[in-house]
Motif scaffolding. Structure first.
Motif, PDB file in Angstrom:
ATOM      1  N   HIS A 101     -40.244  -2.728 -16.485  1.00 60.19           N
ATOM      2  CA  HIS A 101     -40.596  -1.374 -16.928  1.00 60.19           C
ATOM      3  C   HIS A 101     -41.544  -0.634 -15.984  1.00 60.19           C
ATOM      4  O   HIS A 101     -41.766   0.565 -16.158  1.00 60.19           O
ATOM      5  CB  HIS A 101     -41.169  -1.409 -18.354  1.00 60.19           C
ATOM      6  N   TRP A 122     -40.498   6.796 -25.669  1.00 59.44           N
ATOM      7  CA  TRP A 122     -40.786   5.440 -25.162  1.00 59.44           C
ATOM      8  C   TRP A 122     -40.350   4.450 -26.243  1.00 59.44           C
ATOM      9  O   TRP A 122     -41.054   4.222 -27.212  1.00 59.44           O
ATOM     10  CB  TRP A 122     -42.280   5.308 -24.865  1.00 59.44           C
ATOM     11  N   ASP A 124     -39.784   0.951 -27.380  1.00 59.04           N
ATOM     12  CA  ASP A 124     -40.413  -0.255 -26.828  1.00 59.04           C
ATOM     13  C   ASP A 124     -41.207  -0.985 -27.913  1.00 59.04           C
ATOM     14  O   ASP A 124     -41.788  -0.354 -28.791  1.00 59.04           O
ATOM     15  CB  ASP A 124     -41.381   0.199 -25.706  1.00 59.04           C
ATOM     16  N   ASP A 128     -47.234  -0.067 -23.274  1.00 55.99           N
ATOM     17  CA  ASP A 128     -47.292   0.047 -21.815  1.00 55.99           C
ATOM     18  C   ASP A 128     -48.324   1.082 -21.392  1.00 55.99           C
ATOM     19  O   ASP A 128     -48.112   1.885 -20.481  1.00 55.99           O
ATOM     20  CB  ASP A 128     -45.902   0.343 -21.239  1.00 55.99           C
ATOM     21  N   HIS A 141     -45.906  -3.814 -15.390  1.00 53.27           N
ATOM     22  CA  HIS A 141     -44.925  -3.326 -16.383  1.00 53.27           C
ATOM     23  C   HIS A 141     -45.579  -3.020 -17.742  1.00 53.27           C
ATOM     24  O   HIS A 141     -44.948  -2.383 -18.583  1.00 53.27           O
ATOM     25  CB  HIS A 141     -43.737  -4.305 -16.541  1.00 53.27           C
ATOM     26  N   ASP A 228     -36.838   0.317 -23.312  1.00 54.34           N
ATOM     27  CA  ASP A 228     -37.119  -1.085 -22.998  1.00 54.34           C
ATOM     28  C   ASP A 228     -36.311  -1.900 -24.008  1.00 54.34           C
ATOM     29  O   ASP A 228     -36.459  -1.724 -25.224  1.00 54.34           O
ATOM     30  CB  ASP A 228     -38.630  -1.308 -23.166  1.00 54.34           C
TER      31      ASP A 228
END
Ligand code: ARG
Ligand code: MN
Ligand code: MN
Length: 301
Positions: A101, A122, A124, A128, A141, A228
Motif C-alpha cells: 500500500h 480508503w 482497508d 495507514d 505501507h 487494500d
C-alpha cells in the motif's frame, strides 16, 4: 465511470513492508483475467506494464530512522506519480495494481494535482495513518494516507514536488478494525470520516455507501478509490500480508463497488496488497478482478 479508456499500471513494490511476494501482485491480477473482464464491459484497455522497481537483492536498503527502505519506496513512487500523470493527461482512467500500500503515495501524487478537491475512499482494515514517530513497525505501507496529508518525511510528502495531496475532510475510511494509538489520535484531531466494522455491522453497507457517496459528491471534484484487499475478511481474501479477522465480506464489497459504479463518482483506482505467495490458488487476485468488474459496471442481467 465517465472515461471509456483505462490505463493499467502495475507496481511490483514490496519495500513498504517485510513479507516478500506482494511484488507479484500485478502478475497475479493480470493472470486472473482483468483485461478480458474490463474489455467485456466495452472499455478500451491500455496495459502500460509495470513500473520498474529495483530488485531488493541489488539494493542498498537505505532506511532512515523508523522508515524501512525509505529511498527505494520514494524512488518507485516518484516513477509511479509520473506515469499516473501521463495517463490522466491522455484522458484515461488510471487503474493501478500493487504492490504494497505504500504505492498509494505515488498514485495520489500523480492524481491529486489534477483536482482542486480530490476525494479519497480508503477501503482497508487499517488507517495507514502512521508517521515514523507513531509507527509500531517502521513499514511505510502503514503510512501512505498520513504522507498524502502532508505528515511524514519530506522525501515522501514532497514527491512530485508538492504537498499535501489531500485534505482530511475529503477522506472516507471504510472497513477499519486495526488502528494504532497515534492513528486514533490523528483521526480525532483531523476529523477524518471513518466507517469502522462497527458501523458497517450496525447500519449496513448500503447506508455506509449512500452516506459516503453523498458526503464526497458535495465536496470533491474527483474521487480516488484505494482498495487494500485486507479490507475484506481473510476468509474471502487470504492472500494479504497483514490480515485482520472480522472484515468486510465479498458480498458487501461487491455491493460497495456496484454503488460506486451507479453513482459514477470514481475517477481513479488502485487495488493493493495482493500477495500470491500467501494466497490460495490466486483467490485474492480473482476477488480483486471480480470487484473491478463491479466497479466498472458489470451486472448479471
Ligand atoms: N497497508 C497495510 N496493510 N498496512 C498495515 C499497517 C499495519 C500497522 N498499522 C503498521 O503501521 O505497521
Ligand atoms: Mn490494510
Ligand atoms: Mn492499507
Amino acid at each position: 465511470m465517465k472515461k471509456k479508456q483505462i490505463s493499467i499500471i502495475g507496481v511490483p513494490m514490496d519495500f513498504g513492508q517485510m513479507r516478500r511476494g506482494v511484488d507479484m501482485g500485478p502478475s497475479a491480477i493480470r493472470y486472473a483475467g482483468v483485461v478480458d473482464r474490463l474489455e467485456n464491459l466495452h472499455y478500451e484497455i491500455d496495459d502500460l506494464g509495470d513500473i520498474e522497481i529495483s530488485r531488493p537483492e541489488k539494493l542498498d536498503k537505505l532506511s532512515e530512522g523508523n522508515l524501512r527502505n525509505l529511498k527505494a519506496v520514494a524512488e518507485g513512487n516518484t516513477k509511479l506519480a509520473k506515469k499516473i500523470d501521463e495517463a490522466i493527461n491522455a484522458d484515461t482512467f488510471p487503474l493501478v495494481f500493487g504492490g504494497d500500500h505504500s504505492i498509494a503515495i505515488g498514485t495520489l501524487a500523480g492524481v491529486a494535482k489534477h483536482y482542486n478537491n480530490l476525494g479519497v475512499i480508503w477501503y482497508d482494515a487499517h488507517g495507514d495513518l502512521n508517521t515514523a514517530e507513531s509507527s509500531p513497525s517502521g513499514n511505510i505501507h502503514g503510512m501512505p494516507l498520513a504522507v498524502s496529508l502532508g505528515l511524514g518525511h519530506p522525501t515522501l510528502t514532497e514527491i512530485a514536488g508538492y504537498g499535501p495531496k489531500v485534505k482530511p475532510e475529503n477522506i472516507v475510511i471504510i472497513g477499519a478494525r486495526s488502528l494504532d494509538e497515534g492513528e486514533k489520535i490523528l483521526i480525532k484531531e483531523l476529523g477524518i470520516k471513518v466507517y469502522t466494522m462497527h458501523e458497517i455491522d450496525r447500519i449496513g453497507m448500503t447506508k455506509v455507501m449512500e452516506e459516503t457517496i453523498s458526503y464526497l459528491k458535495d465536496r470533491t471534484d474527483g474521487v480516488h478509490l484505494s482498495l487494500d484487499l485486507d479490507g475484506l475478511d481473510p476468509h474471502d481474501a487470504p492472500g494479504v500480508g497483514t490480515p485482520v479477522i472480522g472484515g468486510i465480506s465479498y458480498r458487501e464489497s461487491h455491493l460497495a463497488m456496484e454503488m460506486l459504479a451507479e453513482a459514477g463518482v470514481i475517477t481513479s483506482a488502485e487495488f493493493v496488497e495482493v500477495n500470491p505467495i500467501l494466497d490460495e490458488r490466486n483467490k485474492t487476485a480473482s476477488v480483486a478482478v471480480a470487484l473491478m468488474g463491479s466497479l466498472f459496471g458489470e451486472k448479471l442481467l
